[in-house]
Design a protein around this motif. Structure first.
Motif, mmCIF file in Angstrom:
data_model
loop_
_atom_site.group_PDB
_atom_site.id
_atom_site.type_symbol
_atom_site.label_atom_id
_atom_site.label_comp_id
_atom_site.label_asym_id
_atom_site.label_seq_id
_atom_site.Cartn_x
_atom_site.Cartn_y
_atom_site.Cartn_z
ATOM 1 N N UNK A 62 38.516 41.478 26.786
ATOM 2 C CA UNK A 62 39.097 42.214 27.904
ATOM 3 C C UNK A 62 40.348 42.971 27.456
ATOM 4 N N UNK A 63 41.172 42.335 26.643
ATOM 5 C CA UNK A 63 42.397 42.980 26.177
ATOM 6 C C UNK A 63 42.096 44.203 25.323
ATOM 7 N N UNK A 64 41.013 44.170 24.576
ATOM 8 C CA UNK A 64 40.631 45.340 23.784
ATOM 9 C C UNK A 64 40.364 46.535 24.700
ATOM 10 N N UNK A 84 36.609 43.957 36.563
ATOM 11 C CA UNK A 84 35.594 43.544 37.530
ATOM 12 C C UNK A 84 34.930 42.260 37.039
ATOM 13 N N UNK A 85 35.002 41.224 37.847
ATOM 14 C CA UNK A 85 34.327 39.958 37.545
ATOM 15 C C UNK A 85 33.057 39.891 38.372
ATOM 16 N N UNK A 86 31.917 39.880 37.694
ATOM 17 C CA UNK A 86 30.630 39.861 38.386
ATOM 18 C C UNK A 86 29.979 38.474 38.303
ATOM 19 N N UNK A 87 28.820 38.366 38.929
ATOM 20 C CA UNK A 87 28.024 37.138 38.947
ATOM 21 C C UNK A 87 28.820 35.970 39.558
ATOM 22 N N UNK A 88 29.595 36.274 40.590
ATOM 23 C CA UNK A 88 30.368 35.229 41.272
ATOM 24 C C UNK A 88 29.461 34.217 41.953
ATOM 25 N N UNK A 89 28.203 34.609 42.189
ATOM 26 C CA UNK A 89 27.257 33.700 42.841
ATOM 27 C C UNK A 89 26.780 32.591 41.902
ATOM 28 N N UNK A 90 27.089 32.719 40.604
ATOM 29 C CA UNK A 90 26.596 31.741 39.631
ATOM 30 C C UNK A 90 27.592 30.603 39.367
ATOM 31 N N UNK A 91 28.781 30.686 39.966
ATOM 32 C CA UNK A 91 29.784 29.643 39.752
ATOM 33 C C UNK A 91 30.238 29.085 41.097
ATOM 34 N N UNK A 92 30.611 27.792 41.136
ATOM 35 C CA UNK A 92 31.081 27.202 42.391
ATOM 36 C C UNK A 92 32.330 27.887 42.918
ATOM 37 N N UNK A 93 33.229 28.291 42.008
ATOM 38 C CA UNK A 93 34.485 28.908 42.414
ATOM 39 C C UNK A 93 34.937 29.895 41.340
ATOM 40 N N UNK A 94 34.991 31.195 41.649
ATOM 41 C CA UNK A 94 35.421 32.189 40.644
ATOM 42 C C UNK A 94 36.931 32.258 40.485
ATOM 43 N N UNK A 95 37.694 31.509 41.263
ATOM 44 C CA UNK A 95 39.160 31.599 41.240
ATOM 45 C C UNK A 95 39.763 31.399 39.850
ATOM 46 N N UNK A 96 39.306 30.419 39.046
ATOM 47 C CA UNK A 96 39.892 30.259 37.704
ATOM 48 C C UNK A 96 39.714 31.497 36.827
ATOM 49 N N UNK A 97 38.557 32.170 36.956
ATOM 50 C CA UNK A 97 38.325 33.392 36.191
ATOM 51 C C UNK A 97 39.276 34.494 36.665
ATOM 52 N N UNK A 98 39.453 34.612 37.972
ATOM 53 C CA UNK A 98 40.346 35.623 38.533
ATOM 54 C C UNK A 98 41.778 35.390 38.059
ATOM 55 N N UNK A 99 42.213 34.140 38.088
ATOM 56 C CA UNK A 99 43.576 33.809 37.685
ATOM 57 C C UNK A 99 43.814 34.141 36.215
ATOM 58 N N UNK A 100 42.856 33.800 35.360
ATOM 59 C CA UNK A 100 43.026 34.081 33.930
ATOM 60 C C UNK A 100 43.017 35.584 33.664
ATOM 61 N N UNK A 101 42.157 36.322 34.387
ATOM 62 C CA UNK A 101 42.106 37.775 34.205
ATOM 63 C C UNK A 101 43.413 38.426 34.655
ATOM 64 N N UNK A 102 43.972 37.952 35.752
ATOM 65 C CA UNK A 102 45.233 38.513 36.235
ATOM 66 C C UNK A 102 46.383 38.218 35.277
ATOM 67 N N UNK A 113 46.384 38.579 32.176
ATOM 68 C CA UNK A 113 46.377 39.487 31.026
ATOM 69 C C UNK A 113 47.369 40.635 31.208
ATOM 70 N N UNK A 114 47.552 41.088 32.444
ATOM 71 C CA UNK A 114 48.506 42.160 32.731
ATOM 72 C C UNK A 114 48.748 42.206 34.234
ATOM 73 N N UNK A 115 50.018 42.294 34.613
ATOM 74 C CA UNK A 115 50.318 42.383 36.040
ATOM 75 C C UNK A 115 50.146 43.797 36.580
ATOM 76 N N UNK A 116 49.717 44.709 35.712
ATOM 77 C CA UNK A 116 49.493 46.101 36.125
ATOM 78 C C UNK A 116 48.024 46.434 36.311
ATOM 79 N N UNK A 117 47.150 45.447 36.121
ATOM 80 C CA UNK A 117 45.709 45.699 36.201
ATOM 81 C C UNK A 117 45.116 44.939 37.377
ATOM 82 N N UNK A 118 44.538 45.646 38.362
ATOM 83 C CA UNK A 118 43.884 44.963 39.474
ATOM 84 C C UNK A 118 42.666 44.180 38.988
ATOM 85 N N UNK A 119 42.368 43.075 39.657
ATOM 86 C CA UNK A 119 41.197 42.259 39.343
ATOM 87 C C UNK A 119 40.363 42.116 40.604
#
Length: 361
Positions: free
Chosen positions: A137-139, A154-172, A174-180
């Protein structure tokens, strides 16, 4: 028929209401940045067209009442604007780019590969499974920052995990200037969640690994199933290539979408500014080191090591910063050397040809 292109020159539409219908060129992404590069006479003689796709047989372009396949000649990539020379299409001129995405081409020939031009928003797509990789992602984010493009994760396939929140938190993180944005790429969610960036006249691109849902997103926004999609492999969550070439897809009443093939290798080159922007906090620390050439390892007075020991920066993130900087520096130097060799070889060939021409006289 000779069209009147005066409406597309700078300032021509300044008095027009903001909610007016877009012209044919504006719907393809035309704006003052490009109009400022040409005068009215040249604009009429060589009307602007945009490159929708690149094939071995040439460039597929579109403009105001123009749809053509230009033979190979112009050094252009998808998204470029050309001034179409009807008499000699090969001589059509590429306008200066508002943005350019490029990478070091795969292989050992040290060439730059142009990915796309004049993109407004880059959607970096990854899925909530084993594909999620902060380093990858950083690349893409560094690539976008360096090109002056607005990135969105963009985080896709949210239907395949019980809770996408950990992925969202880790993606955010990476930079406070990039929407997730986390969503299911199927159904109506993409059109609703991405409407802010997909306004008429704008150009957006999806990049990411194979199988993360780029083509599904394109179909969802376009309101059709025109682009084939495939399921990922269940054993390792790896995707299969669906899109085989880059192509701009105009969305009726909306933006232009660029779907790209999954890139197994994204080697950065000439992207130092983008890396510095993404890792701004570490770069500021590095500027405070005692030695200008500090490697941030065992040198005395290293501000980066001090911050690391104090827990102010993350060790894995620091390692990724080092890796990207080293890779970019190596690739940029190698490509520069290759370009210098090419210039020297061209100069030698011209000298030989000139000498032969003299001998024939």
């Amino acid at each position: 028929m000779v069209r009147d292109y005066s409406a597309f020159l700078p300032g021509a539409s300044a008095s027009q209401p903001s909610d007016r219908a877009l012209t044919a060129l504006e719907s393809l992404g035309w704006r003052p940045f490009f109009a400022q590069q040409i005068d009215a006479e040249a604009l009429t003689e060589t009307p602007p067209v945009r490159v929708l796709s690149v094939h071995r047989s040439g460039l597929q372009v579109a403009g105001d009442g123009i749809e053509e396949l230009i033979p190979p000649g112009p050094e252009a990539t998808v998204g470029d604007w050309l001034l179409f020379d009807r008499a000699l299409p090969r001589n059509s001129r590429v306008l200066d780019r508002a943005s350019l995405i490029k990478r070091r081409a795969p292989g050992h020939d040290w060439q730059v590969q142009l990915i796309a031009a004049n993109i407004d928003t880059l959607f970096v797509v990854t899925s909530c499974n084993q594909d999620f990789n902060p380093a990858r992602l950083e690349r893409y984010l560094a690539l976008a920052f360096d090109a002056g493009i607005e990135p969105v994760i963009l985080l896709t396939k949210t239907d395949l995990v019980p809770d996408p929140a950990p992925y969202v938190e880790e993606a955010r993180g990476l930079s406070d200037r990039v929407p997730v944005v986390a969503l299911d790429a199927r159904g109506e969610a993409p059109a609703r969640e991405l409407a802010e960036w997909c306004r008429p006249g704008r150009t957006v691109a999806f990049v990411g690994s194979s199988g993360v849902g780029k083509s599904t997103l394109t179909n969802a926004l376009a309101g059709s199933l025109a682009i084939a999609t495939q399921a990922i492999r269940e054993d390792d969550a790896k995707g299969r290539h669906t899109t085989t070439h880059r192509e701009l897809h105009p969305v009726p009443g909306g933006c232009l979408l660029l779907d790209t093939p999954g890139m197994r290798e994204l080697q950065l080159t000439d992207a130092a500014a983008g890396i510095a922007e993404l890792f701004e906090d570490i770069e500021e620390l590095a500027a405070g080191c005692r030695f200008r050439d500090c490697a941030h390892e065992t040198e005395p007075g290293c501000a980066v090591r001090t911050a690391l020991d104090a827990g102010q920066i993350d060790a894995p993130r620091l390692a990724r910063w080092r890796k990207l900087k080293a890779e970019d520096a190596f690739n940029s130097a190698s490509l520069s050397e290759r370009r210098e060799k090419d210039r020297a070889f061209g100069k030698m060939v011209r000298g030989v040809m000139k000498q032969k021409s003299r001998q024939k006289r």
